[in-house]
Motif scaffolding. Structure first.
Motif, PDB file in Angstrom:
ATOM      1  N   GLY A 101      -1.522  24.420  50.170  1.00 51.20           N
ATOM      2  CA  GLY A 101      -2.623  24.520  49.205  1.00 51.20           C
ATOM      3  C   GLY A 101      -3.413  23.225  49.110  1.00 51.20           C
ATOM      4  O   GLY A 101      -3.107  22.250  49.797  1.00 51.20           O
ATOM      5  N   ASN A 102      -4.432  23.234  48.243  1.00 45.62           N
ATOM      6  CA  ASN A 102      -5.234  22.029  48.020  1.00 45.62           C
ATOM      7  C   ASN A 102      -4.593  21.197  46.918  1.00 45.62           C
ATOM      8  O   ASN A 102      -5.121  21.073  45.823  1.00 45.62           O
ATOM      9  N   ALA A 103      -3.417  20.614  47.207  1.00 46.87           N
ATOM     10  CA  ALA A 103      -2.735  19.834  46.176  1.00 46.87           C
ATOM     11  C   ALA A 103      -3.334  18.432  46.089  1.00 46.87           C
ATOM     12  O   ALA A 103      -3.839  17.907  47.080  1.00 46.87           O
ATOM     13  N   SER A 128      -7.980  23.719  56.215  1.00 44.28           N
ATOM     14  CA  SER A 128      -9.394  23.992  55.962  1.00 44.28           C
ATOM     15  C   SER A 128      -9.911  25.099  56.854  1.00 44.28           C
ATOM     16  O   SER A 128      -9.478  25.261  57.983  1.00 44.28           O
ATOM     17  N   GLY A 129     -10.869  25.827  56.322  1.00 42.38           N
ATOM     18  CA  GLY A 129     -11.516  26.870  57.114  1.00 42.38           C
ATOM     19  C   GLY A 129     -11.691  28.164  56.347  1.00 42.38           C
ATOM     20  O   GLY A 129     -12.166  29.155  56.891  1.00 42.38           O
ATOM     21  N   GLY A 130     -11.283  28.127  55.073  1.00 43.92           N
ATOM     22  CA  GLY A 130     -11.457  29.303  54.241  1.00 43.92           C
ATOM     23  C   GLY A 130     -10.625  30.469  54.755  1.00 43.92           C
ATOM     24  O   GLY A 130      -9.691  30.286  55.545  1.00 43.92           O
ATOM     25  N   GLU A 131     -10.986  31.663  54.292  1.00 42.34           N
ATOM     26  CA  GLU A 131     -10.210  32.860  54.626  1.00 42.34           C
ATOM     27  C   GLU A 131     -10.257  33.158  56.110  1.00 42.34           C
ATOM     28  O   GLU A 131      -9.259  33.528  56.726  1.00 42.34           O
ATOM     29  N   VAL A 181      -6.233  13.235  53.258  1.00 42.95           N
ATOM     30  CA  VAL A 181      -7.318  13.425  54.236  1.00 42.95           C
ATOM     31  C   VAL A 181      -8.050  14.752  53.982  1.00 42.95           C
ATOM     32  O   VAL A 181      -9.266  14.827  54.104  1.00 42.95           O
ATOM     33  N   LYS A 182      -7.310  15.789  53.557  1.00 41.18           N
ATOM     34  CA  LYS A 182      -7.974  17.058  53.222  1.00 41.18           C
ATOM     35  C   LYS A 182      -8.910  16.859  52.022  1.00 41.18           C
ATOM     36  O   LYS A 182     -10.002  17.419  51.963  1.00 41.18           O
ATOM     37  N   MET A 183      -8.466  16.028  51.071  1.00 42.69           N
ATOM     38  CA  MET A 183      -9.305  15.750  49.905  1.00 42.69           C
ATOM     39  C   MET A 183     -10.607  15.069  50.329  1.00 42.69           C
ATOM     40  O   MET A 183     -11.700  15.445  49.886  1.00 42.69           O
ATOM     41  N   ILE A 184     -10.501  14.090  51.227  1.00 41.42           N
ATOM     42  CA  ILE A 184     -11.710  13.410  51.701  1.00 41.42           C
ATOM     43  C   ILE A 184     -12.575  14.393  52.489  1.00 41.42           C
ATOM     44  O   ILE A 184     -13.809  14.382  52.374  1.00 41.42           O
ATOM     45  N   HIS A 185     -11.949  15.236  53.272  1.00 41.20           N
ATOM     46  CA  HIS A 185     -12.692  16.296  53.974  1.00 41.20           C
ATOM     47  C   HIS A 185     -13.544  17.083  52.979  1.00 41.20           C
ATOM     48  O   HIS A 185     -14.725  17.326  53.195  1.00 41.20           O
ATOM     49  N   ASN A 186     -12.927  17.461  51.873  1.00 41.78           N
ATOM     50  CA  ASN A 186     -13.673  18.243  50.890  1.00 41.78           C
ATOM     51  C   ASN A 186     -14.779  17.423  50.242  1.00 41.78           C
ATOM     52  O   ASN A 186     -15.851  17.940  49.947  1.00 41.78           O
ATOM     53  N   ILE A 188     -16.493  15.075  51.718  1.00 36.87           N
ATOM     54  CA  ILE A 188     -17.572  15.073  52.705  1.00 36.87           C
ATOM     55  C   ILE A 188     -18.263  16.444  52.707  1.00 36.87           C
ATOM     56  O   ILE A 188     -19.492  16.535  52.806  1.00 36.87           O
ATOM     57  N   GLU A 189     -17.472  17.479  52.554  1.00 37.29           N
ATOM     58  CA  GLU A 189     -18.014  18.847  52.477  1.00 37.29           C
ATOM     59  C   GLU A 189     -19.031  18.940  51.324  1.00 37.29           C
ATOM     60  O   GLU A 189     -20.129  19.484  51.483  1.00 37.29           O
ATOM     61  N   TYR A 190     -18.681  18.366  50.185  1.00 34.84           N
ATOM     62  CA  TYR A 190     -19.594  18.371  49.034  1.00 34.84           C
ATOM     63  C   TYR A 190     -20.906  17.659  49.402  1.00 34.84           C
ATOM     64  O   TYR A 190     -21.994  18.130  49.075  1.00 34.84           O
ATOM     65  N   ALA A 191     -20.787  16.481  50.042  1.00 34.23           N
ATOM     66  CA  ALA A 191     -21.991  15.709  50.384  1.00 34.23           C
ATOM     67  C   ALA A 191     -22.845  16.481  51.385  1.00 34.23           C
ATOM     68  O   ALA A 191     -24.064  16.592  51.227  1.00 34.23           O
ATOM     69  N   GLY A 258     -20.467  25.570  40.884  1.00 33.23           N
ATOM     70  CA  GLY A 258     -19.105  25.383  40.387  1.00 33.23           C
ATOM     71  C   GLY A 258     -18.321  24.449  41.290  1.00 33.23           C
ATOM     72  O   GLY A 258     -18.832  23.966  42.312  1.00 33.23           O
ATOM     73  N   SER A 259     -17.086  24.178  40.908  1.00 34.01           N
ATOM     74  CA  SER A 259     -16.211  23.384  41.766  1.00 34.01           C
ATOM     75  C   SER A 259     -14.781  23.554  41.297  1.00 34.01           C
ATOM     76  O   SER A 259     -14.537  23.836  40.125  1.00 34.01           O
ATOM     77  N   LYS A 260     -13.889  23.400  42.251  1.00 31.71           N
ATOM     78  CA  LYS A 260     -12.478  23.556  41.893  1.00 31.71           C
ATOM     79  C   LYS A 260     -11.771  22.214  41.761  1.00 31.71           C
ATOM     80  O   LYS A 260     -10.592  22.183  41.448  1.00 31.71           O
ATOM     81  N   GLY A 261     -12.448  21.121  42.045  1.00 33.00           N
ATOM     82  CA  GLY A 261     -11.831  19.839  41.709  1.00 33.00           C
ATOM     83  C   GLY A 261     -11.639  18.836  42.834  1.00 33.00           C
ATOM     84  O   GLY A 261     -11.495  17.653  42.569  1.00 33.00           O
ATOM     85  N   ALA A 286     -24.432  16.166  41.074  1.00 33.05           N
ATOM     86  CA  ALA A 286     -25.503  17.164  41.154  1.00 33.05           C
ATOM     87  C   ALA A 286     -24.973  18.529  40.715  1.00 33.05           C
ATOM     88  O   ALA A 286     -25.666  19.286  40.026  1.00 33.05           O
ATOM     89  N   ARG A 287     -23.735  18.836  41.115  1.00 30.39           N
ATOM     90  CA  ARG A 287     -23.145  20.108  40.654  1.00 30.39           C
ATOM     91  C   ARG A 287     -22.967  20.076  39.140  1.00 30.39           C
ATOM     92  O   ARG A 287     -23.227  21.060  38.450  1.00 30.39           O
ATOM     93  N   ALA A 288     -22.526  18.917  38.624  1.00 32.45           N
ATOM     94  CA  ALA A 288     -22.293  18.806  37.183  1.00 32.45           C
ATOM     95  C   ALA A 288     -23.607  18.966  36.424  1.00 32.45           C
ATOM     96  O   ALA A 288     -23.679  19.697  35.434  1.00 32.45           O
ATOM     97  N   CYS A 364     -12.543  23.794  60.527  1.00 29.57           N
ATOM     98  CA  CYS A 364     -12.770  23.433  59.126  1.00 29.57           C
ATOM     99  C   CYS A 364     -14.223  23.653  58.706  1.00 29.57           C
ATOM    100  O   CYS A 364     -15.100  23.912  59.522  1.00 29.57           O
ATOM    101  N   ILE A 365     -14.436  23.517  57.412  1.00 27.50           N
ATOM    102  CA  ILE A 365     -15.760  23.779  56.839  1.00 27.50           C
ATOM    103  C   ILE A 365     -16.795  22.752  57.334  1.00 27.50           C
ATOM    104  O   ILE A 365     -17.963  23.061  57.490  1.00 27.50           O
ATOM    105  N   ILE A 366     -16.382  21.515  57.575  1.00 26.31           N
ATOM    106  CA  ILE A 366     -17.363  20.504  58.003  1.00 26.31           C
ATOM    107  C   ILE A 366     -17.451  20.385  59.528  1.00 26.31           C
ATOM    108  O   ILE A 366     -18.005  19.413  60.039  1.00 26.31           O
TER     109      ILE A 366
HETATM  110  C1  6PG Z   1     -11.892  24.339  53.048  1.00 29.86           C
HETATM  111  C2  6PG Z   1     -12.542  24.369  51.693  1.00 29.86           C
HETATM  112  C3  6PG Z   1     -11.620  25.014  50.696  1.00 29.86           C
HETATM  113  C4  6PG Z   1     -12.280  25.488  49.428  1.00 29.86           C
HETATM  114  C5  6PG Z   1     -12.773  24.385  48.557  1.00 29.86           C
HETATM  115  C6  6PG Z   1     -13.951  24.763  47.744  1.00 29.86           C
HETATM  116  O1  6PG Z   1     -11.781  23.244  53.572  1.00 29.86           O
HETATM  117  O2  6PG Z   1     -11.533  25.395  53.556  1.00 29.86           O
HETATM  118  O3  6PG Z   1     -12.844  23.084  51.282  1.00 29.86           O
HETATM  119  O4  6PG Z   1     -10.548  24.153  50.511  1.00 29.86           O
HETATM  120  O5  6PG Z   1     -13.268  26.396  49.713  1.00 29.86           O
HETATM  121  O6  6PG Z   1     -11.719  24.075  47.706  1.00 29.86           O
HETATM  122  O7  6PG Z   1     -14.084  23.801  46.782  1.00 29.86           O
HETATM  123  P1  6PG Z   1     -14.984  23.932  45.518  1.00 29.86           P
HETATM  124  O8  6PG Z   1     -14.655  25.239  44.848  1.00 29.86           O
HETATM  125  O9  6PG Z   1     -14.588  22.774  44.712  1.00 29.86           O
HETATM  126  O10 6PG Z   1     -16.395  23.908  45.997  1.00 29.86           O
END
Ligand code: 6PG
Length: 480
Positions: A101-103, A128-131, A181-186, A188-191, A258-261, A286-288, A364-366
């Protein structure tokens, strides 16, 4: 016991990961979910997968060959701790618990330590990579011990995405390194997402193009150096028409992100480490801001500029925006890798930056063509101090910075918010500045708090007697 790998938690991500595992030669997959309905659903919908399904956790553990290896795919937080505790009671020395998980990485450090004290292996693995990635090949960032990776590595390699012939998985480092590293990936994903959103906004408001036309622009960009999953899916989002109203879907979706954290964690962690991840931070902010309807409504009549963006040549403007996006993206990744370097140093991880860039090339997403350039940059110089200073990127910025500046100027003049574009440029100019006004800040600190300063021309720490005769004295303290 027949299974070489097990999955606990069969919501979409867990089910897809279990199906992915089961589809690879050599794997027999045990599955367990707290409520058995989900397990039944998975096994009945996918008879081809030949899962070893269990109704109780005891049965599940008994179905695993030693060293038992189980991947937990439950919502991060309390649920994870509950499953870890159940497995820990039944697992034996040398068995491996994987949290997919995204711990938060500090939770992973804590959990790994507790498991180790019981003779168990605990691996926090960012996935990473979603469903879709979980099903067809994600990018996987495992931490934990090297011993655990010996068993786990080949299993993860069997399901990971493949980029240029290599599986997108590597042993990132010990304990919480993978989740870090997954956290930093996310982050970067946000940016990345925010930069793309700003590019869309600029083009739409600057040229009056429709979402469908902008979709074509992005599809075109996706054939060049910006080629990436996020650009590709943005084109698809822009092309989507709402069935109910017939309007572009982007105009119907509420503009509150939105965001999950994980983005927030990245920024909080970077602040603690003293690393300016300004592009990521602006994306989080910007999301906030978007999600403050009351403040936005109360501010909607605040004065704006009298000018609008005067775009005489839409094609030239769009090309400027493309270049600004590329330059800002380089900064976002440069900042993200700075945070990885600082985290590795602080937590004692031996993280190979080039390997990280490699495993982000697929799944992965990025994922993006551009990751190849990062891999090359670190291969050429593993000790690279700032990614942006690698020859390829320096050249890329040289070719884009004039456009980048024009875009930011136009945005400011027209009152179009581009926090990620603008802050990335400010960071870039800050980095390359010969002198920064930090000397003023040091002077102010010394004035009101005797915080001392260092000099450019000699060693030592100094203080000026501001309330006395203003002579300078050498001081014992440090200037920080
Ligand atoms: C991934 C995504 C995944 C998830 C994010 C979304 O790498 O597959 O990052 O982990 O979609 O947690 O994050 P937010 O809901 O915070 O945008």
């Amino acid at each position: 016991a027949t299974a070489n790998i097990g999955v606990v938690g069969l919501a979409v991500m867990g089910s897809n990961l279990a199906r992915n595992l089961a589809s690879r030669e050599g794997n027999t997959v045990a599955v367990y979910n707290r409520s058995p309905e989900r397990t039944d659903l998975l096994t009945s919908e996918h008879p081809e997968a030949e899962f070893v399904a269990s109704k109780t956790i005891e049965e599940f553990v008994a179905s695993l060959q030693k060293p038992r290896t189980a991947i937990i795919m439950v919502q991060a937080g309390k649920g994870t701790d509950a499953v870890i505790s159940q497995l820990s009671d039944l697992f034996e020395e040398g068995d491996i618990i994987v949290d997919g998980g995204n711990a938060l990485f500090t939770d992973t450090i804590r959990r790994e330590k507790a498991a180790r004290e019981r003779g168990l292996n605990f691996v926090g693995a960012g996935i990473s990579g979603g469903e879709e990635g979980a099903l067809n090949g994600p990018s996987i960032m495992p931490g934990g011990s090297a011993e655990a990776y010996e068993t786990l590595g080949p299993i993860l390699a069997s399901i990971a995405a493949v980029a240029e012939g290599e599986p997108c998985v590597t042993h990132v480092g010990t304990d919480g390194a993978g989740h870090f590293v997954k956290m930093i990936h996310n982050g970067i994903e946000y940016a990345d997402m925010q930069l793309i959103a700003e590019a869309y906004d600029l083009i739409r408001r600057g040229t009056g193009y429709s979402p469908a036309q902008i979709a074509d622009v992005f599809a075109e960009w996706n054939t060049g150096e910006l080629e990436s999953y996020l650009i590709e899916i943005t084109a698809e989002v822009l092309r989507q028409v709402d069935a109910e109203t017939g309007r572009p879907l982007v105009d119907v979706i509420l503009d509150q992100a939105g965001s999950k954290g994980t983005g927030v964690w990245t920024v909080q962690t970077a602040l603690d480490l003293g690393i300016p991840v300004s592009g990521i931070a602006e994306a989080v902010f910007a999301r906030a801001l978007s999600s403050k309807p009351a403040q936005r409504a109360a501010s909607s009549s605040l004065p704006g500029p009298s000018e609008t963006v005067a775009v005489d040549d839409p094609a030239a403007f769009i090309e400027d925006v493309r270049k600004a996006l590329y330059a800002s993206k380089i900064i976002a990744y440069s900042q993200g890798f700075d945070a990885i370097v600082a985290g590795a140093e602080h937590y004692g991880w031996d993280i190979k930056k080039g390997e990280i860039a490699k495993i982000w090339r697929g799944g992965c997403i990025i994922r993006a063509r551009f990751l190849n350039r990062i891999t090359e940059a670190y291969a050429e110089n593993p000790g690279l101090v700032a990614l942006v200073t690698a020859p390829y990127f320096t050249e890329a910025i040289a070719g884009t910075q004039d456009a980048w500046r024009r875009v930011v100027v136009s945005a400011v003049q027209a009152g179009i918010p581009t926090p990620a574009f603008s802050s990335s440029l400010a960071y870039y100019d800050g980095l390359r500045a010969d002198r920064l006004p930090a000397s003023i800040v040091q002077g102010q600190r010394d004035f009101f708090g005797a915080h001392t300063y260092k000099r450019i021309d000699k060693e030592g720490t100094f203080h000026t007697l501001w309330s006395g005769d203003r002579t300078e004295i050498e001081s014992e303290g440090s200037s920080h």
